[in-house]
Motif scaffolding. Structure first.
Motif, PDB file in Angstrom:
ATOM      1  N   HIS A 143      10.061 -12.456  -3.797  1.00  0.00           N
ATOM      2  CA  HIS A 143       9.832 -12.657  -5.222  1.00  0.00           C
ATOM      3  C   HIS A 143      11.032 -12.228  -6.069  1.00  0.00           C
ATOM      4  O   HIS A 143      10.909 -12.044  -7.269  1.00  0.00           O
ATOM      5  N   ALA A 175       2.980  -4.257  -3.225  1.00  0.00           N
ATOM      6  CA  ALA A 175       3.055  -3.197  -4.232  1.00  0.00           C
ATOM      7  C   ALA A 175       2.598  -1.830  -3.711  1.00  0.00           C
ATOM      8  O   ALA A 175       3.097  -0.792  -4.149  1.00  0.00           O
ATOM      9  N   THR A 192      -0.408  -4.622   0.749  1.00  0.00           N
ATOM     10  CA  THR A 192      -0.527  -5.873  -0.014  1.00  0.00           C
ATOM     11  C   THR A 192      -1.971  -6.340   0.006  1.00  0.00           C
ATOM     12  O   THR A 192      -2.657  -6.220   1.016  1.00  0.00           O
ATOM     13  N   SER A 193      -2.419  -6.871  -1.125  1.00  0.00           N
ATOM     14  CA  SER A 193      -3.791  -7.365  -1.188  1.00  0.00           C
ATOM     15  C   SER A 193      -3.915  -8.693  -0.449  1.00  0.00           C
ATOM     16  O   SER A 193      -5.011  -9.127  -0.130  1.00  0.00           O
ATOM     17  N   ASN A 218      -3.221   0.146   4.750  1.00  0.00           N
ATOM     18  CA  ASN A 218      -3.624  -0.029   3.358  1.00  0.00           C
ATOM     19  C   ASN A 218      -4.640   1.049   3.021  1.00  0.00           C
ATOM     20  O   ASN A 218      -5.329   1.543   3.903  1.00  0.00           O
TER      21      ASN A 218
END
Ligand code: APR
Length: 249
Positions: A120, A24, A188-189, A213
């Motif tokens: 996804h 995201a 992304t986490s 990030n």
């Protein structure tokens, strides 16, 4: 300020196959609300985790469909940002680039990346809830259209909680992770499985791992290189420094 270590630039210049693994965060600068902070206004009383399931759709098709139509409206205003564009431009320099994304926003595809594995699914597409064949819905459909082939109800072509990732796409992602020489983890986490295990696979197979990030994440220990900050700034810098415009090298 955005100076990239020479050793990472070298790895990029010499790479035969680069994998970009995104979440995201890469779309944050396009104004795409993430899954969880998208719950504003009318929809604030619902939790995304309660709407994005087959069970919820079975119980209340109209509710789930309308939530997705609303999310699609938000997405219709979003454009790929400098990060997406830099990734698409990588294909001009690197023989093989595979984008593995957890995002359903279609922005990698729109920016021109040619090999995108959407783990996804894709929010812009629909499939039949019964037979899973593709179907068409317009932005004004406020009830789920019927499948032309079997009469079932259409649903968005995304992976819901509790559902399996598309097997062929996930297998292709594993192959790319095992084959690449540079694996870039972006925005992304790293918490959602099984997608989050791909960086480990790449590392086991000897790839250089780099991470972009705005904050430290679960993949921190895997990465040889961490670029802390927004991907819309770092990715164009990475390209410009690896392949400076002629005359400035
Ligand atoms: N540049 C780089 N990274 C950023 C930026 C930015 N401009 N803005 C935010 N980030 C980082 C955040 O620090 C965070 O680590 O992006 C990450 C987003 O994490 P998540 O919201 O957890 O998104 P993601 O990892 O894609 O979630 C995985 O979970 O919600 C489900 O199925 C959904 O595909 C999604 C999956």
């Amino acid at each position: 300020a955005h100076t990239i270590p020479e050793i990472l630039l070298q790895a990029l210049r010499q790479a035969r196959h680069v994998v970009v693994f995104s979440g995201a965060g890469i779309s944050a600068e396009s104004g795409v609300p993430t899954f969880r902070d998208a719950q504003t206004g009318l929809w604030s009383q619902f939790r995304a985790e309660d709407l994005a399931t087959a069970e919820a759709y079975r119980q209340d098709k109209l509710l789930v469909w309308r939530w997705y139509q609303w999310r699609r409206q938000l997405l219709a205003q979003a454009q790929p940002n400098a990060g997406h564009h830099a990734i698409a431009a990588l294909e001009q320099y690197v023989p093989q680039v595979t984008v593995i994304t957890q995002n359903v926003d279609d922005l990698h595809q729109q920016s021109g990346s040619t090999c995108v594995l959407a783990l996804h699914g894709n929010l812009r597409e629909n499939i039949c809830f019964a037979c899973r064949r593709p179907g068409h819905a317009g932005p004004d459909d406020d009830t789920p259209p019927r499948c032309l082939l079997c009469g079932g109800s259409l649903r968005p072509n995304v992976v819901w909680f509790g559902e399996q990732l598309p097997t062929a796409i996930y297998r292709a992602a594993e192959q790319a992770a095992a084959d690449c020489d540079l694996f870039l983890i972006i925005g992304t986490s790293g918490l959602v499985m099984p997608a989050a295990s791909l960086p480990q696979l790449a590392q086991r197979k000897g790839a250089t791992i780099a991470l972009i990030n705005t904050e430290a994440t679960a993949h921190q220990d895997l990465a040889q290189h961490t670029l802390l900050g927004p991907s819309g700034t770092w990715l164009p810098a990475l390209l410009a420094q690896a392949w400076p415009p002629s005359g400035t090298a």
